[in-house]
Write a protein that holds these residues in place. Structure first.
Motif, mmCIF file in Angstrom:
data_model
loop_
_atom_site.group_PDB
_atom_site.id
_atom_site.type_symbol
_atom_site.label_atom_id
_atom_site.label_comp_id
_atom_site.label_asym_id
_atom_site.label_seq_id
_atom_site.Cartn_x
_atom_site.Cartn_y
_atom_site.Cartn_z
ATOM 1 N N SER A 256 0.791 -1.367 0.100
ATOM 2 C CA SER A 256 0.037 -0.014 0.013
ATOM 3 C C SER A 256 0.737 1.241 0.193
ATOM 4 C CB SER A 256 -1.095 -0.069 1.248
ATOM 5 O OG SER A 256 -0.106 0.255 2.497
ATOM 6 N N ALA A 257 2.108 0.913 0.204
ATOM 7 C CA ALA A 257 2.890 2.188 0.120
ATOM 8 C C ALA A 257 3.717 2.507 -1.145
ATOM 9 C CB ALA A 257 4.292 2.026 1.241
ATOM 10 N N ARG A 258 3.487 1.669 -2.067
ATOM 11 C CA ARG A 258 3.998 1.724 -3.425
ATOM 12 C C ARG A 258 3.078 2.691 -4.511
ATOM 13 N NH1 ARG A 258 5.280 -4.588 -3.804
ATOM 14 N NH2 ARG A 258 7.076 -4.709 -2.422
ATOM 15 N N PRO A 259 3.570 3.690 -5.267
ATOM 16 C CA PRO A 259 2.795 4.426 -5.950
ATOM 17 C C PRO A 259 2.019 3.607 -6.993
ATOM 18 C CG PRO A 259 4.871 5.443 -5.650
ATOM 19 C CD PRO A 259 4.971 4.166 -4.841
ATOM 20 N N GLY A 260 0.864 3.760 -7.071
ATOM 21 C CA GLY A 260 0.302 2.773 -8.323
ATOM 22 C C GLY A 260 -0.437 1.613 -7.679
ATOM 23 N N GLU A 261 -0.049 1.257 -6.390
ATOM 24 C CA GLU A 261 -0.634 -0.047 -5.907
ATOM 25 C C GLU A 261 -1.596 0.286 -4.640
ATOM 26 O OE1 GLU A 261 1.593 -3.450 -5.328
ATOM 27 O OE2 GLU A 261 2.819 -2.898 -6.519
ATOM 28 N N TRP A 272 8.374 7.324 -4.655
ATOM 29 C CA TRP A 272 8.678 6.045 -4.505
ATOM 30 C C TRP A 272 8.417 5.414 -3.347
ATOM 31 C CZ3 TRP A 272 12.964 4.275 -1.587
ATOM 32 C CH2 TRP A 272 13.784 5.422 -1.006
ATOM 33 N N GLY A 273 8.281 4.165 -3.621
ATOM 34 C CA GLY A 273 7.959 3.244 -2.179
ATOM 35 C C GLY A 273 8.933 2.077 -2.093
ATOM 36 N N PRO A 274 8.570 1.344 -0.907
ATOM 37 C CA PRO A 274 9.557 0.144 -0.702
ATOM 38 C C PRO A 274 9.329 -0.956 -1.499
ATOM 39 C CG PRO A 274 7.477 0.152 0.743
ATOM 40 C CD PRO A 274 7.486 1.424 -0.167
ATOM 41 N N GLY A 275 10.484 -1.858 -1.613
ATOM 42 C CA GLY A 275 10.607 -3.018 -2.507
ATOM 43 C C GLY A 275 10.395 -4.181 -1.567
ATOM 44 N N PRO A 276 10.572 -5.411 -2.228
ATOM 45 C CA PRO A 276 10.550 -6.645 -1.382
ATOM 46 C C PRO A 276 11.525 -6.640 -0.104
ATOM 47 C CG PRO A 276 10.613 -7.192 -3.791
ATOM 48 C CD PRO A 276 10.911 -5.627 -3.633
ATOM 49 N N ALA A 278 11.802 -4.638 1.961
ATOM 50 C CA ALA A 278 11.205 -4.047 3.111
ATOM 51 C C ALA A 278 10.584 -5.287 3.803
ATOM 52 C CB ALA A 278 10.360 -2.862 2.707
ATOM 53 N N SER A 279 9.892 -6.004 2.922
ATOM 54 C CA SER A 279 8.851 -6.900 3.469
ATOM 55 C C SER A 279 9.873 -8.217 3.949
ATOM 56 C CB SER A 279 8.007 -7.714 2.241
ATOM 57 O OG SER A 279 7.249 -6.833 1.332
ATOM 58 N N GLN A 280 10.767 -8.301 3.568
ATOM 59 C CA GLN A 280 11.808 -9.552 4.194
ATOM 60 C C GLN A 280 12.164 -8.735 5.448
ATOM 61 O OE1 GLN A 280 14.614 -9.286 0.931
ATOM 62 N NE2 GLN A 280 14.029 -11.218 0.285
ATOM 63 N N SER A 281 12.397 -7.710 5.600
ATOM 64 C CA SER A 281 13.000 -6.945 6.861
ATOM 65 C C SER A 281 11.779 -6.970 8.000
ATOM 66 C CB SER A 281 13.317 -5.618 6.675
ATOM 67 O OG SER A 281 14.536 -5.288 5.808
ATOM 68 N N LEU A 282 10.572 -6.738 7.406
ATOM 69 C CA LEU A 282 9.396 -6.820 8.603
ATOM 70 C C LEU A 282 9.269 -8.100 8.971
ATOM 71 C CD1 LEU A 282 6.520 -4.250 7.239
ATOM 72 C CD2 LEU A 282 7.671 -4.445 9.567
ATOM 73 N N THR A 283 9.576 -9.006 8.103
ATOM 74 C CA THR A 283 9.140 -10.363 8.473
ATOM 75 C C THR A 283 9.972 -10.915 9.625
ATOM 76 O OG1 THR A 283 8.240 -10.849 6.296
ATOM 77 C CG2 THR A 283 8.712 -12.835 7.215
ATOM 78 N N LEU A 284 11.340 -10.472 9.247
ATOM 79 C CA LEU A 284 12.371 -10.909 10.333
ATOM 80 C C LEU A 284 12.291 -10.154 11.536
ATOM 81 C CD1 LEU A 284 15.626 -11.045 7.946
ATOM 82 C CD2 LEU A 284 14.760 -13.039 9.285
ATOM 83 N N ALA A 285 11.951 -9.039 11.677
ATOM 84 C CA ALA A 285 11.857 -7.893 12.718
ATOM 85 C C ALA A 285 10.756 -8.224 13.573
ATOM 86 C CB ALA A 285 12.020 -6.644 12.122
ATOM 87 N N VAL A 286 9.742 -8.616 12.972
ATOM 88 C CA VAL A 286 8.630 -8.790 13.916
ATOM 89 C C VAL A 286 8.700 -10.138 14.589
ATOM 90 C CG1 VAL A 286 6.682 -7.684 12.533
ATOM 91 C CG2 VAL A 286 7.326 -10.209 11.969
ATOM 92 N N LYS A 312 10.525 3.997 7.021
ATOM 93 C CA LYS A 312 10.663 5.436 6.702
ATOM 94 C C LYS A 312 11.845 5.621 5.964
ATOM 95 C CE LYS A 312 12.203 9.287 9.868
ATOM 96 N NZ LYS A 312 12.529 9.823 11.047
ATOM 97 N N HIS A 313 12.892 4.863 5.817
ATOM 98 C CA HIS A 313 13.801 5.264 4.914
ATOM 99 C C HIS A 313 13.918 4.682 3.568
ATOM 100 C CE1 HIS A 313 14.892 1.562 7.027
ATOM 101 N NE2 HIS A 313 15.748 1.323 6.492
ATOM 102 N N ARG A 314 12.638 4.030 3.272
ATOM 103 C CA ARG A 314 12.445 3.278 1.963
ATOM 104 C C ARG A 314 11.385 3.911 1.355
ATOM 105 N NH1 ARG A 314 13.802 -1.527 5.626
ATOM 106 N NH2 ARG A 314 15.450 -2.604 4.773
ATOM 107 N N VAL A 315 11.054 5.035 1.785
ATOM 108 C CA VAL A 315 9.824 5.834 0.906
ATOM 109 C C VAL A 315 10.311 7.239 0.862
ATOM 110 C CG1 VAL A 315 8.046 4.344 1.390
ATOM 111 C CG2 VAL A 315 8.376 6.310 2.840
ATOM 112 N N ALA A 316 9.730 7.968 -0.201
ATOM 113 C CA ALA A 316 10.293 9.376 -0.334
ATOM 114 C C ALA A 316 8.874 10.134 -0.833
ATOM 115 C CB ALA A 316 11.341 9.546 -1.365
ATOM 116 N N LEU A 317 8.753 11.221 -0.265
ATOM 117 C CA LEU A 317 7.749 12.309 -0.473
ATOM 118 C C LEU A 317 7.889 12.802 -1.738
ATOM 119 C CD1 LEU A 317 7.004 14.003 2.923
ATOM 120 C CD2 LEU A 317 5.829 11.757 1.883
ATOM 121 N N THR A 318 6.932 13.432 -2.508
ATOM 122 C CA THR A 318 7.019 14.171 -3.712
ATOM 123 C C THR A 318 7.107 15.590 -3.307
ATOM 124 O OG1 THR A 318 4.483 14.681 -3.591
ATOM 125 C CG2 THR A 318 5.447 12.665 -4.957
#
Length: 340
Positions: A256-261, A272-276, A278-286, A312-318
């Protein structure tokens, strides 16, 4: 602690085999002892301590962001001692060269007059490397560290040199002083598992700092585990099962943090938004956060708690969103609210 772990197990819909439960109960004791020792020297920053532990237990690298004087350096030193890691520190400056971190070859001459090159290892050959004010180094030096962070080896003069195991980088960054700095490229930021914001301590914590750090003596933390214990916990983190609800929450959040999705009201404000990763990091971190809090299984609450440090460091605002006063934390908060 063991009773708390068993209580967590009984309420979880996930069945854990006996081996994982026994390993987890031993890990909970070691983690609890480590938290206690670090808490003896770092006051009023329990969230920062826990996130730093989550980073290392997950096998990743962390970026500590905060103004000077908030004990970032002391935290890394304490973690090296408590976790039994060989730690080194590098003060990053604009004139720092890659060889100052990686090491260099020198020409030796033997007693019989023969000459040969000998590699002298740099400070990156440590189990815990503190990269102090990492954004002060040039992109050339930052890229040298990038390979080490990602591949756990370095290449010097065409030769590969493996880094010690485990290998972690905890870097610090000053958010207010940007003159003479080189912002980290997105590719390197993505290598950090978490970005950890270090804030000011509350009044009572600062009172304790004043009383305990300005006297004749100062508490020295004791070692609570070995590097082998840490690596066994890192393997355990990867073995802990994650429920379908948690996996779905991670996917919903990251996608949901990716433009267009995601929802246009949010993603239109992201360049721009987070890539895979980020998902891997969350899965380990939780999983690691569950252990730090004395549980054997992660929950959706862990996903919500780690959303900002991971994304936070994987997305950027317009530019338009920044002009309107939007913040990355605010937008991620809106996405977390939608997790239900």
């Amino acid at each position: 602690m063991a009773a708390q772990a068993r209580a967590s197990e009984s309420t979880s819909p996930i069945d854990l085999d006996t081996g994982i439960v026994e390993a987890a109960e031993a890990a909970l004791g070691a983690i609890g002892a480590a938290r206690k020792e670090i808490g003896q020297v770092i006051f009023g920053q329990q969230k920062v301590v826990d996130l730093s532990l989550v980073t290392l237990l997950s096998g990743g690298h962390g970026l500590l962001v905060g103004v000077p004087g908030l004990a970032k350096t002391k935290l890394v030193e304490a973690m090296g001692t408590v976790l039994g890691l060989a730690a080194r520190r590098v003060q990053f400056t604009p004139d720092l060269m890659p060889s100052d971190i990686l090491g260099s070859e020198v020409l030796d001459e033997s007693s019989d007059g023969k000459r040969h090159f000998r590699f002298i290892k740099g400070p990156v050959f440590a189990q815990l490397l503190m990269a102090d004010e990492i954004n002060r180094a040039s992109p050339r030096t930052q890229s040298a560290l990038l390979q080490a962070m990602q591949e756990h080896h370095v290449t010097v003069a065409g030769e590969r040199y493996d880094l010690p195991a485990p290998f972690h980088v905890l870097a610090t960054q000053n958010p207010i002083e940007q003159e003479g700095t080189y912002p980290l490229p997105e590719a390197q930021l993505d290598r950090f598992l978490l970005e950890i914001d270090v804030g000011y301590p509350d009044r009572e914590a600062e009172r304790r700092i004043l009383l305990e750090t300005t006297g004749a003596g100062e508490y020295k933390p004791a070692q609570a585990m070995t590097s082998e214990t840490l690596m066994s916990i890192q393997r355990l983190v990867r073995r802990l099962p994650v429920g379908d609800a948690v996996v779905d929450a991670i996917l919903d959040l990251v996608r949901s943090a990716r433009p267009g999705e995601g929802e246009a009201s949010v993603t239109d404000k992201l360049s721009w938004g987070p890539g895979p990763r980020a998902s891997q990091s969350l899965t380990l971190a939780v999983r690691a956060r569950a252990l730090v809090e004395g549980r054997l299984a992660p929950s959706v609450d862990d996903v919500a708690a780690l959303a900002i440090p991971v994304l936070k460091h994987r997305v950027a605002l317009t530019f338009a969103a920044r002009a309107d006063g939007e913040t990355v934390e605010g937008l991620i908060g809106k996405l977390v609210e939608r997790l239900g």
